[in-house]
Write a protein that holds these residues in place. Structure first.
Motif, PDB file in Angstrom:
ATOM      1  N   VAL A  83      -6.304  -0.842   3.298  1.00  0.00           N
ATOM      2  CA  VAL A  83      -5.706  -1.529   3.037  1.00  0.00           C
ATOM      3  C   VAL A  83      -5.705  -2.655   3.723  1.00  0.00           C
ATOM      4  N   GLN A  84      -6.140  -3.578   3.635  1.00  0.00           N
ATOM      5  CA  GLN A  84      -6.738  -5.035   4.415  1.00  0.00           C
ATOM      6  C   GLN A  84      -5.046  -6.715   3.836  1.00  0.00           C
ATOM      7  N   VAL A 143      -0.569  -8.780  10.729  1.00  0.00           N
ATOM      8  CA  VAL A 143      -1.624  -9.846   9.995  1.00  0.00           C
ATOM      9  C   VAL A 143      -2.790  -9.899  10.373  1.00  0.00           C
ATOM     10  N   LEU A 144      -2.449 -10.924  11.002  1.00  0.00           N
ATOM     11  CA  LEU A 144      -3.375 -11.881  12.020  1.00  0.00           C
ATOM     12  C   LEU A 144      -4.464 -10.148  12.184  1.00  0.00           C
ATOM     13  N   LEU A 145      -4.173  -9.300  12.927  1.00  0.00           N
ATOM     14  CA  LEU A 145      -5.228  -8.019  12.896  1.00  0.00           C
ATOM     15  C   LEU A 145      -5.776  -7.991  11.783  1.00  0.00           C
ATOM     16  N   SER A 146      -4.713  -7.858  11.075  1.00  0.00           N
ATOM     17  CA  SER A 146      -5.688  -7.436   9.815  1.00  0.00           C
ATOM     18  C   SER A 146      -6.605  -8.287   9.011  1.00  0.00           C
ATOM     19  N   MET A 180      -9.401  -4.985  11.819  1.00  0.00           N
ATOM     20  CA  MET A 180      -8.863  -4.472  12.496  1.00  0.00           C
ATOM     21  C   MET A 180      -8.037  -2.426  11.173  1.00  0.00           C
ATOM     22  N   PRO A 181      -8.741  -1.830  10.806  1.00  0.00           N
ATOM     23  CA  PRO A 181      -7.755  -0.962  10.541  1.00  0.00           C
ATOM     24  C   PRO A 181      -5.951  -0.754  10.522  1.00  0.00           C
ATOM     25  N   VAL A 182      -4.975   0.235   9.489  1.00  0.00           N
ATOM     26  CA  VAL A 182      -3.794  -0.069  10.002  1.00  0.00           C
ATOM     27  C   VAL A 182      -3.582   0.667  10.370  1.00  0.00           C
ATOM     28  N   ARG A 230       4.800   0.919   7.813  1.00  0.00           N
ATOM     29  CA  ARG A 230       4.703  -0.287   7.845  1.00  0.00           C
ATOM     30  C   ARG A 230       4.243  -1.113   8.627  1.00  0.00           C
ATOM     31  N   VAL A 231       2.990  -1.118   8.584  1.00  0.00           N
ATOM     32  CA  VAL A 231       1.886  -2.147   8.675  1.00  0.00           C
ATOM     33  C   VAL A 231       0.965  -2.140   7.623  1.00  0.00           C
ATOM     34  N   ARG A 232       1.261  -1.575   6.645  1.00  0.00           N
ATOM     35  CA  ARG A 232       1.162  -1.058   5.287  1.00  0.00           C
ATOM     36  C   ARG A 232       1.979  -1.876   4.428  1.00  0.00           C
ATOM     37  N   ASP A 233       2.971  -1.638   4.622  1.00  0.00           N
ATOM     38  CA  ASP A 233       4.036  -2.926   4.114  1.00  0.00           C
ATOM     39  C   ASP A 233       4.022  -4.295   4.063  1.00  0.00           C
ATOM     40  N   VAL A 234       3.809  -5.010   5.504  1.00  0.00           N
ATOM     41  CA  VAL A 234       4.277  -5.803   5.667  1.00  0.00           C
ATOM     42  C   VAL A 234       2.840  -6.744   5.403  1.00  0.00           C
ATOM     43  N   ILE A 235       1.046  -5.581   5.602  1.00  0.00           N
ATOM     44  CA  ILE A 235       0.309  -6.682   4.874  1.00  0.00           C
ATOM     45  C   ILE A 235       0.670  -7.349   3.426  1.00  0.00           C
ATOM     46  N   HIS A 236       1.143  -6.005   2.237  1.00  0.00           N
ATOM     47  CA  HIS A 236       1.148  -6.116   1.438  1.00  0.00           C
ATOM     48  C   HIS A 236       1.962  -7.137   0.686  1.00  0.00           C
ATOM     49  N   ASN A 237       3.066  -6.851   1.465  1.00  0.00           N
ATOM     50  CA  ASN A 237       3.927  -8.333   1.571  1.00  0.00           C
ATOM     51  C   ASN A 237       3.643  -9.824   1.500  1.00  0.00           C
ATOM     52  N   PHE A 238       2.566  -9.803   2.835  1.00  0.00           N
ATOM     53  CA  PHE A 238       2.130 -11.369   3.468  1.00  0.00           C
ATOM     54  C   PHE A 238       1.084 -11.137   1.738  1.00  0.00           C
TER      55      PHE A 238
END
Length: 185
Positions: free
Chosen positions: A5-6, A38-41, A45-47, A60-68
């Motif tokens: 996920v990126q 989001v900035l680190l992604s 940087m990997p999840v 949680r990180v994946r959810d934030v990235i998908h939502n952004f």
């Protein structure tokens, strides 16, 4: 194997906006942490590493990235859904106002000033209300015209009271400091 996920590619303006959110010390901690993820992604940087750095779970990180990726910056800001404020009857409001204007000692309590939490606990214990939040109580008191000092106001009053008092024997100590010691020859 699934793709890692990126976040979607972000423009330099979006990157600068994310940086401003992360570097700013004021604002919502939730927004700050999401922007950080989001900035680190965006920096590649990997999840699992992002989760470790931000003290959250990889899910949680994946959810934030998908939502952004789906909603952009709107997804960074929390949407707190407050419930409907409780309705108090006229009698309840009068009792709350009466209790707030009284002194705790009048009710046999061992403190001299109400705090919001002590007043709320007292109102529940006395059966005036079933439950009341501190903010709900503050709002109700404001609507009823009862000024309730903030913690800072109480601390200022305490400090000014202490400044006006002098410790026993402090005058002699002060006088001793003013007179220079006798010189020896």
């Amino acid at each position: 194997m699934a793709q890692p996920v990126q976040v979607r590619p972000i423009s330099s303006d979006e990157g600068n906006r994310l940086l401003r959110i992360v570097r700013r010390s004021s604002g919502s901690v939730v927004t700050w942490r999401r922007a950080q993820m989001v900035l680190l992604s965006a920096q590649g940087m990997p999840v699992p590493q992002i989760a470790e750095v931000t003290f959250s779970s990889p899910d949680r990180v994946r959810d934030v990235i998908h939502n952004f990726t789906a909603d952009g910056f709107d997804s960074l800001y929390p949407r707190y859904a407050g419930g409907r404020p409780p309705k108090f009857t006229v009698d309840q409001r009068a009792e709350i106002r009466k209790a707030a204007l009284s002194r705790p000692a009048d009710h046999g309590l061992p403190f001299s000033v109400w705090s919001l939490s002590k007043l709320a606990d007292f109102l529940v214990a006395e059966g005036v209300v079933d439950d009341i939040s501190h903010e709900g109580l503050r709002t109700l008191l404001r609507e009823e015209g009862v000024s309730f000092p903030s913690r800072e106001d109480l601390e200022d009053q305490h400090r000014s009271r202490l400044r006006g008092q002098e410790e026993p024997g402090a005058g002699a100590l002060r006088d001793r400091r003013r007179t220079p010691p006798a010189r020896r020859r």
